[in-house]
Design a protein around this motif. Structure first.
Motif, PDB file in Angstrom:
ATOM      1  N   GLU A 157     -50.105 -64.324  37.057  1.00 59.21           N
ATOM      2  CA  GLU A 157     -48.795 -63.870  37.531  1.00 59.21           C
ATOM      3  C   GLU A 157     -48.683 -62.371  37.250  1.00 59.21           C
ATOM      4  N   GLU A 208     -54.085 -65.268  43.268  1.00 61.50           N
ATOM      5  CA  GLU A 208     -55.123 -66.298  43.125  1.00 61.50           C
ATOM      6  C   GLU A 208     -56.491 -65.646  43.187  1.00 61.50           C
ATOM      7  N   ALA A 230     -56.033 -64.844  47.395  1.00 64.52           N
ATOM      8  CA  ALA A 230     -54.711 -65.057  47.996  1.00 64.52           C
ATOM      9  C   ALA A 230     -53.638 -64.563  47.038  1.00 64.52           C
ATOM     10  N   PHE A 231     -52.427 -64.450  47.533  1.00 60.78           N
ATOM     11  CA  PHE A 231     -51.283 -64.174  46.650  1.00 60.78           C
ATOM     12  C   PHE A 231     -50.034 -64.753  47.281  1.00 60.78           C
ATOM     13  N   GLU A 232     -49.021 -64.907  46.447  1.00 61.65           N
ATOM     14  CA  GLU A 232     -47.771 -65.499  46.935  1.00 61.65           C
ATOM     15  C   GLU A 232     -46.629 -64.759  46.254  1.00 61.65           C
ATOM     16  N   HIS A 233     -45.690 -64.282  47.055  1.00 60.06           N
ATOM     17  CA  HIS A 233     -44.537 -63.616  46.466  1.00 60.06           C
ATOM     18  C   HIS A 233     -43.608 -64.643  45.832  1.00 60.06           C
ATOM     19  N   ARG A 234     -43.177 -64.375  44.610  1.00 57.22           N
ATOM     20  CA  ARG A 234     -42.152 -65.184  43.955  1.00 57.22           C
ATOM     21  C   ARG A 234     -40.905 -64.328  43.875  1.00 57.22           C
ATOM     22  N   LYS A 277     -55.384 -68.459  38.535  1.00 58.70           N
ATOM     23  CA  LYS A 277     -54.144 -67.787  38.963  1.00 58.70           C
ATOM     24  C   LYS A 277     -53.679 -66.825  37.890  1.00 58.70           C
ATOM     25  N   VAL A 285     -45.456 -61.683  41.598  1.00 59.30           N
ATOM     26  CA  VAL A 285     -46.395 -62.083  42.649  1.00 59.30           C
ATOM     27  C   VAL A 285     -47.508 -62.901  41.980  1.00 59.30           C
TER      28      VAL A 285
END
Ligand code: FAD
Length: 403
Positions: free
Chosen positions: A157, A146, A135-139, A155, A143
């Protein structure tokens, strides 16, 4: 650490991911490659490298090492089952535009260790096997990636995430993009034999037209002489894999293709499904797609792996500039425009056209096409234009002009 100092994370240690990581690291960008498998994959896949691809890998010393084992294929043929040789093309006609006027044949699984070796010599590059990105999540300015390793989640970054994780790409599936296109109804059977087809007049690469059973022929270096001849055939849709891979069925197919007067020694046989697909978008914020994750095509013409390397080198050049603050994200869109247009206008169009040419069922149309090819091969300027296109040179030039 500022966000600009964060590494680029590359998903996948296939040829695209490794090449992209190598080119990024060479530009001073820290890079972390996460590969789901415990080691480099060894399955039999691509094996023909066009002149521009050899040129792109040369500055990294990879092309030179490929030549230690690879076969230089200067001439290739179009044949028909009925009339044997139709036309022969000589890549030597391109010796004024490339230092590599030939296709280089080398198994994909012999290329990836060379890329990995070159990458490991670069400062700032890490490769983690057994790390599956999940998975990944934009910050705001990064980004968060995971992954899972030995069942343990972790995780990382990243400044950017490159999805080079192949045709079934997790990264692509996590993005709001479509994988547009279609899947051919027939599967492809790939058979490898040491039986020497050169004694029947075959060049090391040949495409054989036939309404019912076309074939593509590639001689591969294998572990060394005499090498292996690899043949790809279409399979009737609907037949189970077991029946297609049955030893007697494979032998009968080979004898039907070319009676050898003896049993063919079959070293490898496999079957695979073939797609023509292109992702509707290749960039979503800080996440980019490249290689098979972004596009798939049939192997007639040998474009898949080549275009993955072209993506990798193009993307790394622009991403490095952005990472070093020498350009904004719009540069990444130039990557997308250039490579997506080369994929659609050249790779997809040519691979579909090549397949249709080989499998044409109307004898009149087939004859007319073969006559056209004979005329092309007989005219130096036309043959040159044809070779510039089929070697991916003119398509690359055209796409690089896109700003
Ligand atoms: C039988 C066959 C014949 C072919 N012949 C040719 C040819 O003659 N010429 C040509 O140019 N092309 C050919 N191709 C196509 C060529 O093999 C592919 O285009 C090439 O492998 C693409 O490289 P890639 O690095 O983009 O993807 P891949 O080689 O698929 O590499 C992707 C990597 O990502 C890893 N991965 C997957 N999911 C994750 C995840 N979630 N996290 C981390 N890692 C992940 C995979 O384990 C894999 O190592 C052929 C393909 C096949 C199947």
């Amino acid at each position: 650490m500022t966000n600009e100092r964060l590494p680029v994370v590359v998903a996948g240690a296939g040829p695209t991911g490794l090449m992209c990581a190598l080119a990024l690291a060479r530009e001073g960008v820290p890079v972390v490659v996460c590969e789901a498998e415990p080691s480099l994959t060894h399955d039999l896949r691509a094996g023909t490298f066009h002149p521009p691809t050899q040129e792109m890998m040369a500055p990294y010393g990879v092309t030179e090492r490929m030549h230690e084992h690879g076969l230089q294929v200067r001439r290739w043929q179009i044949r028909s089952r009925r009339d044997a040789l139709v036309a022969e093309f000589d890549l030597g006609l391109l010796s004024d535009v490339t230092p590599y006027p030939y296709r280089l044949h080398l198994e994909q699984h012999r290329l990836t260790p060379l890329l990995l070796d070159a990458l490991r010599r670069q400062a700032g590059a890490e490769v983690h096997f057994g790390h599956r990105i999940t998975a990944f999540e934009h910050r705001a300015r990064s980004v968060l990636v995971e992954f899972e390793s030995d069942g343990v989640p972790g995780k990382l970054e990243a400044s950017y995430l490159v999805g080079a994780d192949g045709g079934r790409s997790t990264i692509r599936k996590l993005l709001p993009v479509e994988f547009e296109g279609f899947t051919w109804p027939e599967q492809f059977l790939v058979v490898s034999t040491p039986y020497d087809l050169a004694r029947h007049g075959f060049t090391m690469n040949a495409y054989v037209a036939d309404a019912l059973e076309w074939a593509a022929v590639f001689k591969m270096p294998d572990a060394g002489p005499p090498g292996l001849w690899r043949l790809a055939f279409p399979c009737s849709p609907g037949l189970p894999d077991d029946a297609l891979l049955d030893a007697r069925a494979v032998q009968a197919r080979m004898q039907g293709f070319l009676p050898a007067g003896t049993e063919y020694e079959i070293r490898y046989q496999s079957i695979y499904r073939v797609h023509q697909r292109v992702a509707s978008e290749w960039r979503h914020g800080r996440v980019l797609l490249a290689g098979d994750a972004a596009h798939l095509n049939n192997p007639l013409g040998g474009f898949g792996l080549n275009s993955g390397i072209h993506d990798a080198v193009n993307l790394a050049d622009k991403l490095a500039r952005v990472w070093h603050g020498k350009g904004g994200n719009e540069l990444l869109d130039v990557y997308v425009h250039q490579r997506r247009s080369a994929t659609i206008e050249q790779v997809q169009a040519m691979s579909i056209r090549n397949k249709r040419l080989l499998e044409e069922r109307d004898p009149k149309v087939q004859r007319a096409r073969m006559e056209e090819l004979v005329a092309t091969a007989d005219d130096r300027e036309e043959a040159r234009a044809f070779l510039l296109e089929s070697s991916m040179i003119s398509g690359l030039k055209k796409s690089e002009a896109i700003g």
